[in-house]
Write a protein that holds these residues in place. Sequence first.
Motif, PDB file in Angstrom:
ATOM      1  N   GLY A 147      23.123  44.947  49.463  1.00 41.08           N
ATOM      2  CA  GLY A 147      23.629  43.666  49.946  1.00 41.08           C
ATOM      3  C   GLY A 147      22.685  43.017  50.936  1.00 41.08           C
ATOM      4  O   GLY A 147      22.376  41.825  50.832  1.00 41.08           O
ATOM      5  N   ILE A 148      22.216  43.815  51.880  1.00 40.61           N
ATOM      6  CA  ILE A 148      21.291  43.263  52.873  1.00 40.61           C
ATOM      7  C   ILE A 148      20.012  42.788  52.188  1.00 40.61           C
ATOM      8  O   ILE A 148      19.480  41.714  52.461  1.00 40.61           O
ATOM      9  N   PHE A 149      19.533  43.617  51.248  1.00 43.47           N
ATOM     10  CA  PHE A 149      18.332  43.257  50.497  1.00 43.47           C
ATOM     11  C   PHE A 149      18.536  41.943  49.748  1.00 43.47           C
ATOM     12  O   PHE A 149      17.684  41.057  49.755  1.00 43.47           O
ATOM     13  N   GLY A 150      19.725  41.823  49.131  1.00 40.63           N
ATOM     14  CA  GLY A 150      20.016  40.610  48.374  1.00 40.63           C
ATOM     15  C   GLY A 150      20.016  39.367  49.247  1.00 40.63           C
ATOM     16  O   GLY A 150      19.514  38.313  48.860  1.00 40.63           O
ATOM     17  N   LEU A 151      20.596  39.527  50.454  1.00 44.18           N
ATOM     18  CA  LEU A 151      20.620  38.389  51.377  1.00 44.18           C
ATOM     19  C   LEU A 151      19.201  37.940  51.702  1.00 44.18           C
ATOM     20  O   LEU A 151      18.859  36.748  51.669  1.00 44.18           O
ATOM     21  N   ALA A 166      24.405  31.362  45.302  1.00 46.19           N
ATOM     22  CA  ALA A 166      25.128  32.351  44.492  1.00 46.19           C
ATOM     23  C   ALA A 166      24.652  33.764  44.803  1.00 46.19           C
ATOM     24  O   ALA A 166      25.461  34.679  45.015  1.00 46.19           O
ATOM     25  N   ILE A 167      23.321  33.915  44.859  1.00 46.73           N
ATOM     26  CA  ILE A 167      22.791  35.254  45.150  1.00 46.73           C
ATOM     27  C   ILE A 167      23.228  35.679  46.545  1.00 46.73           C
ATOM     28  O   ILE A 167      23.626  36.830  46.782  1.00 46.73           O
ATOM     29  N   GLY A 168      23.174  34.721  47.467  1.00 42.90           N
ATOM     30  CA  GLY A 168      23.554  35.046  48.837  1.00 42.90           C
ATOM     31  C   GLY A 168      25.000  35.488  48.932  1.00 42.90           C
ATOM     32  O   GLY A 168      25.339  36.479  49.596  1.00 42.90           O
ATOM     33  N   LEU A 169      25.861  34.763  48.229  1.00 43.54           N
ATOM     34  CA  LEU A 169      27.274  35.119  48.249  1.00 43.54           C
ATOM     35  C   LEU A 169      27.510  36.519  47.692  1.00 43.54           C
ATOM     36  O   LEU A 169      28.225  37.340  48.264  1.00 43.54           O
ATOM     37  N   ALA A 170      26.870  36.762  46.535  1.00 38.00           N
ATOM     38  CA  ALA A 170      27.037  38.075  45.915  1.00 38.00           C
ATOM     39  C   ALA A 170      26.566  39.167  46.865  1.00 38.00           C
ATOM     40  O   ALA A 170      27.204  40.213  47.020  1.00 38.00           O
ATOM     41  N   LEU A 204      27.678  43.524  50.809  1.00 43.88           N
ATOM     42  CA  LEU A 204      27.521  44.089  52.144  1.00 43.88           C
ATOM     43  C   LEU A 204      28.875  44.386  52.770  1.00 43.88           C
ATOM     44  O   LEU A 204      29.078  45.435  53.379  1.00 43.88           O
ATOM     45  N   VAL A 205      29.818  43.466  52.592  1.00 43.15           N
ATOM     46  CA  VAL A 205      31.083  43.572  53.309  1.00 43.15           C
ATOM     47  C   VAL A 205      32.082  44.494  52.609  1.00 43.15           C
ATOM     48  O   VAL A 205      32.640  45.406  53.208  1.00 43.15           O
ATOM     49  N   LEU A 206      32.303  44.243  51.309  1.00 41.97           N
ATOM     50  CA  LEU A 206      33.406  44.939  50.653  1.00 41.97           C
ATOM     51  C   LEU A 206      33.308  46.465  50.607  1.00 41.97           C
ATOM     52  O   LEU A 206      34.280  47.148  50.899  1.00 41.97           O
ATOM     53  N   PRO A 207      32.166  47.028  50.224  1.00 44.43           N
ATOM     54  CA  PRO A 207      32.147  48.497  50.152  1.00 44.43           C
ATOM     55  C   PRO A 207      32.247  49.163  51.513  1.00 44.43           C
ATOM     56  O   PRO A 207      32.364  50.383  51.596  1.00 44.43           O
ATOM     57  N   GLY A 208      32.181  48.371  52.586  1.00 47.89           N
ATOM     58  CA  GLY A 208      32.242  48.973  53.908  1.00 47.89           C
ATOM     59  C   GLY A 208      33.620  49.487  54.265  1.00 47.89           C
ATOM     60  O   GLY A 208      33.782  50.320  55.151  1.00 47.89           O
ATOM     61  N   PHE A 209      34.636  48.985  53.563  1.00 43.47           N
ATOM     62  CA  PHE A 209      35.996  49.408  53.880  1.00 43.47           C
ATOM     63  C   PHE A 209      36.253  50.796  53.337  1.00 43.47           C
ATOM     64  O   PHE A 209      35.998  51.081  52.176  1.00 43.47           O
ATOM     65  N   HIS A 210      36.782  51.657  54.184  1.00 45.14           N
ATOM     66  CA  HIS A 210      37.125  52.988  53.690  1.00 45.14           C
ATOM     67  C   HIS A 210      38.238  53.559  54.563  1.00 45.14           C
ATOM     68  O   HIS A 210      38.435  53.099  55.683  1.00 45.14           O
TER      69      HIS A 210
END
Lengths: 364, 429, 278
Positions: A90-94, A113-117, A122-128
Motif C-alpha cells: 500500500g505504501i509503495f502504491g501511494l 485510482a491507484i492512490g485510492l487502491a 494500507l488501511v484495511l489489512p491493518g485491522f486485526h
Amino acid sequence: MVNAHRKRPSLGQVQAAWVLMLPFLAVYGLFLVYPFFRGIWISLHDWNLLAVAFNPEAKEFVGVDNYVRVMWGRNIVWGPLASPVLQAAGIFGLGLAILLRRMNQVSRSTAIAIGLAALLLLVLPGFHPGEGGRWYDRRFWPTVGNTLVFVALTVPGVTITALILAAALARETRAMAVLRTLFFLSQVLSVTVVTLIWQIMFSPRQGLIANVTQLFGGTPINWLTDEQFAMAAIVIATIWWSLGIAMILFLAGLQDISKDLYEAAALDHATGARAFWHITLPNLQRTITLVIILQIILHFQVFGQSHLMTQGGPNDETQVLVRYIYQTAFRDSELGRASAMAVFLFVIMGAFSTLQFLAGREKD
Amino acid sequence: MRHVLIGAAAAATLATGVAAQETEVTLGRFFGACEDAGSDTKASVGEACIIQSIINAASEEIDGVTVNTLPTDWGNYYDQIKAAYAGGTPPDVHVMHRHRVPEFAGLGALADLSGDLGAAGIDPSDWSDNALAAVSYESGIYGVPMDFHANLWHVNMDLMEEAGLVENGRPVLPSSPEELLDHARMVKEATGQDYLAADFAQFPIGVRVVLALMWQQGDNIFTEDGTATVNTEAGKRAVETIIQLFDAGYANPQLNYADSQQAFLNGEAAVLVNGTWVVDFYAAEAAKEETGLDTYYVADFPTLFEQGATWADSHMWAIPSTLKANDPAKYEAALKVLAFINDHNVDWARTGHMSVRNSVVNSDEYRNLPHRSEYADTAAIARDTPPSERYGAIQDVLNRELQAIWLTDKPVEAALQDAEFEVQDLLDR
Amino acid sequence: MALRGYAWLVVALSIPAFVWLVPTIWMVSLSFQPNEVLARTTSSTALGLVPVPFTAQNYADLFAFGQTPWWFMNSVIVALGMTLGVLAVSTTAGYALARLDFPYKGPIAVLCLIGLMVPEQAVFIPLYTMFADFGWHNSYHALILPRMAVPIGVFLMMQFFRAIPKDIEEAARLDGVGWLQIFWYVMLPLARPAMMTLAILTFLYAWNDYLWPLVSAQQREYFTITLGLASIQSNFAQSEGLGRVMASGVIASLPVVLLFLIFQRYVVQAMTAGGSKG
C-alpha cells in the motif's frame, strides 16, 4: 434549463413525454428504486426469512447491528504492521501514484485510482483482533479477500490475452473474421454451461486434463478440491469464458487508431512489436482503462463459478462475496445480515461504476 | 366417420371428467433423479428409482390422485424447500430429515398429523419407538417416518482377504485407533490400495465419522443446556484417529462423494464409509463382471473406543401446515400418498435403509434382504447430535472446519476452537 | 504485408483458436457417447474429442424423459418476453429523454441513469421478499419484470435518438403530426439497428441469467434451461449420466450460439455499446 427567451414547451409535448416515460418509470420505480431502499431497510433488521414468512411481526429493528456483526468484532485494533506485505504494498502504491503523476506518465484519474487502491491496501489489512478479541463474522473479510484475489487474477489474465489477440486479429480478412468468431464463441454461453464443461474438464477421474496428464504418465490433480488449485481452476474457466467482450472492445479501440500513425512509424522502420509498443498501446490507453474497470465490475460479482464448480471450497478458499450473500440469505435465512453485505457490495460496485463513468468521459 | 367422432368426443368427455376429479399432489424429494422408474415397486434398484417407482405407483393406484414429483439435488434441497416455504409455495408433500423437525415444526411450518393418521390408514402404533420419537415434536406428530439410515462400513472382501483380514467369512474390524492404523498398513502393504475411502471433501460424511468417534468416547458436540463442546480431548482424539490415515497415505481426503464411491467400486479401496442407502446399489454393481468390486460385505461401523456408535438419521414425509389449513381436499389426498408410502415400507427398505415399522422388521421378506444380517446391530448403536433448530447451520460449520483440517492443513486445535466459537454463536441466537 | 508472413500468422493463430475451442468440442463429443462407456472412461477416442462410440440416445432421452424441453421453452418465453418488455420501455423512455422537453427532465434523467450503478446483487434480496409477499414467484412475470427495470436499455436508446438529426421531427411537426405519432411512425423504424442491438443484448442476458431464476423459481416447471442445467450438475448425474448432462448443455447453448453466428454484427455492437457507457 429555464430560459426566459425560450418558448414554453407545448402541452402536447409534455403529455406525450409523460406517456412515453411512464412505462419505464413505473417498472423502474417498482423494481429497482423501491427494492434498493427496501434492501437498506431490511439490512437494519434482524430478519429471519422463514420466521417472517410465517409471522410478519417476527422481524426486529436493530439499527446498524448487522453491519457490526458482519464487519466488526470484539476488541479489534489497528496496527501498521499487522499485515506487513499488504501494507507495504500500500505504501509503495501511494508513492508510485504520486511519482507517476509527477512524471506525467498517467492521467490524473488513473493516479487517483491507484492512490485510492493503495490507501485501502494500507488501511484495511491493518485491522486485526487484539488480545482476547475476535471477528464476529470470521468468514466475511476472508471472503472479500478471496473475491479480490479472484479479480486480481482474472482481470489481468483476460485483459492481456484479449489485447494480444485483438492486436493479432485486427485485419479485415475472412480468415481473421473466422478466427475472431472462434475465440468469441465461449462468451455467449451461460455460466452454467461453462461450469458444466469445466467441472468435467478438471475432474480427476473423467476430465480431459486428467486424461492428458495420464497420457504423459503423470497423476491427475484434483483441481477442484485442492487448496492450491481450486482458485486457479475457477480463474481459468472464467478467463476462457470472458475473453469475448474484452477482445471486442479492444478491436473497436484499435479501429479508431489512424492508419497514418502506423505508416509514419513504418518509415522509421518501427513495425511489428515495436509499433505495438510505441503506437498501439499509448493510443489504446482509454480503452484499456475502460476494459479493466468493466472487467473488475463484472468479476467482482462472480457467483456461478464458485457455487457450481467448487462450492466455495475447499475450506472457503474460493468462497466469494455474492455466494456468501446468497447463502446467508437462503441457507441461513439471515436476510438482515445478507442485506448488509449486499449494501457493502453496492458501495464497492458503485465506486467502480463511478470510476468507469469518469474514465469514459475523459478526453485523452 | 361419424361414429369415430362421437366415440372420440365421448372418450374426451370421459377423460376430462375423470381428470377433473383428479387431485394433483406435488411432492418434493431428494435422492436423485430416475426418469424411467416405472411403477413396479419390487423391481426397482437404488434409492432414486425405488422411491420414484413407489411414487409412480401411488399416482396410478390411488383413486383420484396424481402425484407430481419435484426432485432436487441433495446438496441444495433445504435451501430450496425453505425458499419454497418463504415464497408461499411449498410442495404438498415433502421428505425431510428428522434433524430438521425442530427447525420447521418450531416455526409452525408443518402440519400436525396426529388426529388424521388413522383415517388415512396409517397406524402409528406399528412404528418403532425411535421412529415415533423421530417425527414427534412437543406432543404433536409432524410426519410419517420412512426409514432409519446410518453410516456403515462397506467392505471389499477380496482386498481384505489379501491383507489377511478375513475370519470366518467376516472382515476383521479394528477395535482401537492403533488397530485402525495397523489394518490400514496391512492392506496397503498387501494390495497397494488405500484402506479407507469416504467423501471427506464435499458432503458431511467425514463430519459424521468424527462425530461417531466422539460419541464412542461418550462425548458430544454440545450439551443439553446449550454449551458447545467441540474443542475437547474427545474431539481431538476423534479427528486424530482419521488424519493418521491421511498422513500415512492410507486414505485420500480429497475425494468427493462420486469419486470415493467410484474408487470403492473400482476396487481401489478396501473400505468405503457410506450409508445404508447404497447397499442394494453396490450389491448390484458387485454382481457385474466389469466392476472392480466383486465380493461385497456390509459391516457395522466399528467401535474404536469405549462404546459403539455410528451416525444415524431418519427420513420422514411431512405436509405443510398451510395445506392442512387452506385445502382440506388436497390435505386428504396428501395423506393418502403418505399412507401409500408407509404401506410400501418394505420396498423402500430394499435400498439398505432400516425399516421403521415393527411389522416389517419382523417379516421374513425384510429379514431375507441381502446383506441385512451383516449389519443387523447398527440399529442398536445409532446416534445423533442433540436436537436443535440450527442443526443445518451447525453441520455446515463442522463440515467447513473439519475440511479445513484435512484439506488445507489447518491445525486441529485452531479448527476445533473456531468450530466451537461458531457453534456457540449459533446455539446462543 | 507479405502474403507468406500473413499465412504463417493465420496458421499460428489457428492453434490457440483450436485450443480455445477444445472444451466446447469436448462437451459436444461427450454428448454423443453412451453413458455406460462414459461411466468408465471419457477418453475412448482421441482423448474423447471424437465421439466414438457414437450414440444419439442421450438426445433422444432428453426429449423422452426429464424436463429439458420444458425448461428450454421457459427460457424462450422468458427471453422473448424480457426482450419485448425491455424494448417497449427503453425505446419510449429513451426517445422522451433524448428529444422531448418536460418539467424536471434533468433530475429525472439523472435518476434514471444512476440506476446503472446498482448491480442486481444489491436488489435481489428485497425483490425476493416483494415477490414472495405477492405470491408472484414461480411465474413468468417474476422472471421477466425485474430486469426490465435496468436502465441500460434506456441509456442506449437515448444515445441513439440523440444522434438523429432534428430536421426530420421538425418537418413532421410542421405538418401537424403529434409527438406520439412521430415516435411510432418515424423514430421507431429509424431505430431498428439500435433496437436489434438492444434486443440481442437483452436476449443473451435473459437466456444466461442464473442468480435471479435460482432464487425465484422454486418449482421445476418454471426453471429456465440455464437453471435446470445447474440443477442436474450434481455429482450423481455426472458419474452416472454424463452423456445426457452434456447433451443438456449442448441444447442449452444452441440458441445463443446460433443467434450469435447469425447476428454477429449486432452482438459485437451490443458488447461495444454496453461496454463503453460513459
